[in-house]
Scaffold this active site. Structure first.
Site, mmCIF file in Angstrom:
data_model
loop_
_atom_site.group_PDB
_atom_site.id
_atom_site.type_symbol
_atom_site.label_atom_id
_atom_site.label_comp_id
_atom_site.label_asym_id
_atom_site.label_seq_id
_atom_site.Cartn_x
_atom_site.Cartn_y
_atom_site.Cartn_z
ATOM 1 N N HIS A 47 1.470 6.899 8.756
ATOM 2 C CA HIS A 47 2.397 7.685 7.936
ATOM 3 C C HIS A 47 1.927 9.135 7.783
ATOM 4 O O HIS A 47 2.733 10.003 7.454
ATOM 5 C CB HIS A 47 2.497 7.080 6.532
ATOM 6 C CG HIS A 47 3.631 6.115 6.340
ATOM 7 N ND1 HIS A 47 4.901 6.346 6.798
ATOM 8 C CD2 HIS A 47 3.684 4.920 5.681
ATOM 9 C CE1 HIS A 47 5.692 5.325 6.448
ATOM 10 N NE2 HIS A 47 4.974 4.447 5.776
ATOM 11 N N GLU B 154 -0.281 2.706 6.986
ATOM 12 C CA GLU B 154 -0.410 3.821 6.029
ATOM 13 C C GLU B 154 -1.044 5.027 6.709
ATOM 14 O O GLU B 154 -0.651 6.166 6.462
ATOM 15 C CB GLU B 154 -1.214 3.405 4.800
ATOM 16 C CG GLU B 154 -0.703 2.160 4.078
ATOM 17 C CD GLU B 154 0.782 2.158 3.755
ATOM 18 O OE1 GLU B 154 1.356 3.244 3.543
ATOM 19 O OE2 GLU B 154 1.369 1.050 3.733
ATOM 20 N N ASN C 197 0.051 8.020 0.238
ATOM 21 C CA ASN C 197 -0.179 9.334 -0.376
ATOM 22 C C ASN C 197 -1.100 10.192 0.496
ATOM 23 O O ASN C 197 -2.109 9.717 0.996
ATOM 24 C CB ASN C 197 -0.864 9.155 -1.735
ATOM 25 C CG ASN C 197 -0.255 8.042 -2.524
ATOM 26 O OD1 ASN C 197 0.914 8.078 -2.851
ATOM 27 N ND2 ASN C 197 -1.044 7.009 -2.799
ATOM 28 N N ALA D 89 0.848 -1.183 0.000
ATOM 29 C CA ALA D 89 0.000 0.000 0.000
ATOM 30 C C ALA D 89 0.882 1.231 0.000
ATOM 31 O O ALA D 89 2.102 1.130 0.157
ATOM 32 C CB ALA D 89 -0.894 0.018 1.239
ATOM 33 N N MET D 90 0.244 2.397 -0.166
ATOM 34 C CA MET D 90 1.019 3.636 -0.262
ATOM 35 C C MET D 90 0.305 4.776 0.446
ATOM 36 O O MET D 90 -0.879 4.995 0.255
ATOM 37 C CB MET D 90 1.252 3.955 -1.742
ATOM 38 C CG MET D 90 2.004 5.241 -1.982
ATOM 39 S SD MET D 90 3.712 5.140 -1.357
ATOM 40 C CE MET D 90 3.982 6.862 -0.953
#
Ligand code: B3K
Ligand code: ZN
Length: 876
Positions: free
Chosen positions: A302, A299, A266, A263-264
């Site tokens: 983050h 995530e 953003n 996953a990321m």
């Protein structure tokens, strides 16, 4: 290939204050217009450089400086950059480029997945969208306008908050997003597609309402409940534990099925591999449920550790990753059983990071150089990085650690910083000197610790001398001592915790865990008022990522029965089992008859009998060390002997404890409906552990049990447990059950991934041949990372017996696949190379076959720099 070095870091010559992006998404071409407000970096005014923007795989249409179109003599374009000379102190630049997302098989930059547009920009994907200062220390305010055909792409998403949108006359529509937080380009994201949202909301503790949405393909709406619950839990947890609140009006998650990793993060628009979003009991296992909780948490966390405060350069990757893994581990621990979570995290570290530290690709948590940064998203940067943060937490204690985090954010919000900055905040808030501790970031390698001791009954004194030693690693022949927090307890002969008082201390000793800090290569700790000869319990909770050597077997057995620290109790049992299994391995090699250690059988019986108190723990304690863990203990691996010894012991346990195992299996039959609660997960784990030992007896009865569970279980956890065991069993049942499974689930990609993986990890002799034929299966696709991982990755990383088959056919298979994937997706190809680097413990014949496979990869013309880096370093 060019080597990038930490020591070459320079602040950027220019800064980009804002960017307005307009995307015209099309089936043929996608046009990207970028309007950049740029100025010289006041910190780099002495450098009279032209402007150099990174770009890759772009077609440049036009460039305008301060609104004026530039002729081709005013700029230069190369494979990887756009250079504009003669720019002033502050100016705007308008750049128009064309890209073809539909042909982007690298899955980096803007690409298509399942007919939808999506992005992946970390680490250097943004330069595949438009020319930019694509480095994390350039933080910019983004405004993004997306235009696309309304029917095909009804949903248009980007970072930040939605501010405007509308219809165009030609069947197209548009949406505009503004992200108020400055961010580096790697956190940019865009999604356009035909997706449906599962919605909820979260009210922050200061009373703001955040709209939450998880965007999935139509038909997957019923698989988002766990992800959404996990998200809300994570948001509440970060407020409670770290005082960190979410900072936008919306939080969007999009699930895509073609994704290079998990996953990321953003900003405001997390993009996920479907594997870490979609779950319902019939299709997802308990491990999947736990994976979703931790990746959703990761995530989300983050947002502060990564997005608000980011990395100055990619050498600092662990600044955000190590810290965020630590945070997600703590989060998951708080949702269930901390001990069980700790055991599973340590198992992951040992299975993935210890081999890295031992092999040719060993690197420090903060590497010093790289060719391709994508190769450094490693277990060392992530998992060992988390251990380093955990040690700071142990040294400071939770309250000072929290103060350190507060100070870190107070100092560095909206900045791109270094690991040094993080450690300084911890040091200043904690009032401790962490200067020597920082070696954990710069030195590679797993320290080995040995202990010697003396008890003096007349003076009631007890001494322990610790020695540490770390083997050389590439570029680091000699190591300085690591600072080790050693959490210890002292047990009396009856297994009670004894008071701990160090020589020179005023206060009376108190029983329980105490943290000692070792700073030298060798250090002695002296204890006083020790009434009886103690048994030390060391590195409780795995307080430092080290290997402890030379603990006598009888002591391990004692600790496995009595240690009050559940991690240490589990650990002692595993160490004892490892010793015994290694004895069996050697006996097997000598052709001797094997006999199971009666103490081990008794210990397993006791664990099973007391299993109801904590079934999840019992399941872990009953488990035998993995074949790969045994290999790590041998100077020269013998994969067949390891497999034979372990199978033998499993069978002996199954026979000796048959009645108890069968009773446990019956008693823990899932009655109500499936729930992914820690208690229910623990019960299933213990029941399936029992099934595993029963099946190891090889009786017809056991086989029937497997088939019945595989065919009638009401949830994927139980189905897969049975199917996995059946995968190792010769006979017609296996083929039939696998066939049925395929037919039943062929419409569900994530389930079919499991079907591929189970076949790839089978211990049966024909497994490699089956993997080869599965490559041609209609459901297999070399372009889809999940499929590649489930077949090629599972075989090479999860099937030591067959991958290392004598003759090297397994290595050749992997090399061929890497060569086929490299031109499509270099990141994936490079990742797959890893098992070929683990040749150090293999025998001479296998070593040369593994090296041959690496050389074969290196001989390919036009090999990507990432795969080149992995293969060439693996040969060192
Ligand atoms: N930060 C991303 C990883 C990006 C990997 C790029 N090759 C996911 C994460 O660690 O949360
Ligand atoms: Zn991360």
């Amino acid at each position: 290939s060019r080597v990038i070095r930490l020591s070459d870091y320079r602040a950027p010559d220019f800064l980009i204050d804002s960017v307005e992006l307009v995307f015209d998404l099309g089936e043929e071409d996608t046009r990207v217009t970028a309007h950049l407000a740029i100025r010289r970096n006041p910190e780099a005014l002495d450098r009279p450089a032209g402007l150099r923007l990174e770009g890759e795989a772009l077609r440049l249409l036009s460039v305008a400086l301060d609104g004026e179109s530039l002729g081709e003599n005013r700029y230069r374009v190369s494979d990887d950059a756009l250079i504009v000379d003669g720019v002033g102190e502050a100016f705007t630049l308008d750049v128009v480029t064309l890209i073809r997302p539909q042909d982007n098989t690298e899955l980096s930059g803007l690409y298509k997945s399942g007919g939808n547009f999506c992005t992946q920009c970390e680490a250097e994907g943004f330069r595949r969208i438009t020319y930019f200062l694509d480095r994390p220390d350039v933080m910019t305010r983004f405004t993004t306008t997306i235009r696309a055909e309304a029917k095909r792409y009804p949903v248009l998403l980007s970072n930040g908050n939605p501010v405007a949108g509308g219809e165009d006359p030609d069947g197209r529509h548009w949406a505009r997003w503004v992200d108020p937080h400055p961010k580096p380009s790697y956190l940019f994201a865009l999604v356009a597609g035909d997706l449906t949202a599962v919605r909820d909301e979260f009210i922050t503790r200061s009373g703001r309402t955040v709209s939450l949405a998880i965007w999935v393909r139509r038909g997957d709406e019923d698989k988002c409940g766990h992800a959404m619950a996990s998200l809300k839990n994570a948001m509440a947890w970060d407020e409670r534990v770290f005082g960190l609140e979410y900072d936008l009006d919306v939080f969007n998650i999009v699930a895509v099925s073609d994704f290079n990793m998990g996953a990321m993060e953003n900003k405001g628009l997390n993009i996920f591999n479907t594997k870490y979003v979609l779950a319902k009991p019939e299709t997802a296992t308990d491990a999947d449920y736990q994976g979703i909780e931790s990746v959703i948490g990761h995530e989300y966390f983050h947002n502060w550790t990564g997005d608000r405060v980011t990395c100055r350069d990619w050498f600092q990757l662990s600044l955000k990753e190590g810290l965020t893994v630590f945070r997600d581990q703590q989060f998951s621990a708080d949702q269930g059983s901390p001990a069980v979570k700790r055991i599973s995290d340590v198992r992951t570290l040992r299975a993935r990071q210890f081999p890295e530290d031992f092999g040719p690709l060993a690197h420090p948590v903060r590497p010093e150089s790289y060719i391709e940064i994508n190769n450094f998203y490693t277990a060392t940067v992530y998992e060992k990085g988390a251990e380093v943060v955990r040690m700071i937490h142990t040294l400071l204690g939770p309250d000072k650690f929290r103060k350190g985090m507060d100070l870190y954010f107070a100092r560095h919000d909206n900045q791109a910083v270094t690991i040094e900055d993080f450690v300084s905040a911890m040091q200043d808030a904690g009032g401790v000197d962490l200067s020597r501790f920082k070696r954990w970031y710069s030195q590679a390698g797993t320290p080995e610790v040995t202990v010697s001791e003396r008890y003096h009954p007349e003076s009631r004194r007890y001494e322990m001398t610790f020695r540490q030693q770390t083997a050389p690693s590439p570029g680091q022949p000699v190591k300085d001592p690591f600072v080790l927090p050693i959490a210890i307890g002292l047990l009396s002969p009856e297994g009670r915790e004894m008071p701990i008082r160090l020589d020179g201390e005023e206060a009376e000793g108190r029983p329980g865990t105490r943290v000692l800090t070792m700073t030298g290569m060798e250090q002695t700790f002296r204890f006083i008022d020790v009434a009886e000869p103690p048994t030390p319990s060391l590195f409780r909770g795995f307080s430092a990522p080290v290997k402890v050597k030379g603990v006598p077997l009888d002591r391990l057995k004692f600790l496995a029965a009595h240690d009050g620290d559940p991690f240490a109790r589990w650990e002692a049992g595993q160490q004892a089992a490892t010793r015994h299994l290694l004895d069996l391995v050697h006996a097997w090699r000598r052709g001797e008859a094997l006999t199971a250690d009666p103490d081990l059988l008794d210990a397993s019986r006791r664990t099973l009998a007391g299993g109801d108190a904590d079934p999840a723990f019992a399941a872990l304690a009953l488990g035998l060390p993995a074949e790969s863990a045994l290999a790590d203990e041998m100077a020269v691996v013998d994969v067949e002997a390891i497999h034979a010894a372990r199978q033998f012991l499993r069978g002996e346990i199954g026979r000796a404890l048959g009645t108890e195992l069968a009773a446990t299996y019956e008693r823990l039959t899932d009655k109500g409906s499936y729930r992914p609660t820690p208690a229910a997960i623990g019960a299933r784990a213990l029941r399936n552990a029992s099934l595993s030992y029963l099946s190891a007896t090889g009786t017809a009865e056991a086989k029937a049990l497997l088939v019945a569970q595989a065919e009638t279980a009401g949830n994927m956890t139980d189905t897969l447990a049975a199917l996995g065991l059946l995968g190792d069993v010769e006979g017609p049942e296996r083929a039939a059950v696998f066939q049925d499974f395929y037919e039943r689930w062929q419409h569900d990609d994530l389930v079919i991934d499991k079907w591929f993986a189970l076949q790839a990890v089978s211990s049966l002799p024909e497994t490699l041949e089956r993997c080869r034929s599965l490559l041609a299966h209609p459901a297999f696709d070399l372009r889809n990372p999940n499929r590649v991982r489930s077949l090629i990755g599972a075989f090479s990383q999860g099937n030591q017996l067959r991958f290392h088959e004598a003759g090297g056919a397994g290595y050749a298979f992997l090399a061929e696949q890497i060569i086929a994937i490299d031109p499509l997706n270099a990141t994936m190809a490079a990742r797959l190379t890893q098992p070929l680097g683990a040749w150090k413990r293999q025998d001479a014949a296998r070593q040369s076959l593994m090296r041959l496979a690496l050389e074969r990869i290196l001989a390919v013309a036009g090999l990507s720099k990432g795969t080149f880096e992995m293969a060439s370093k693996s040969l060192q």
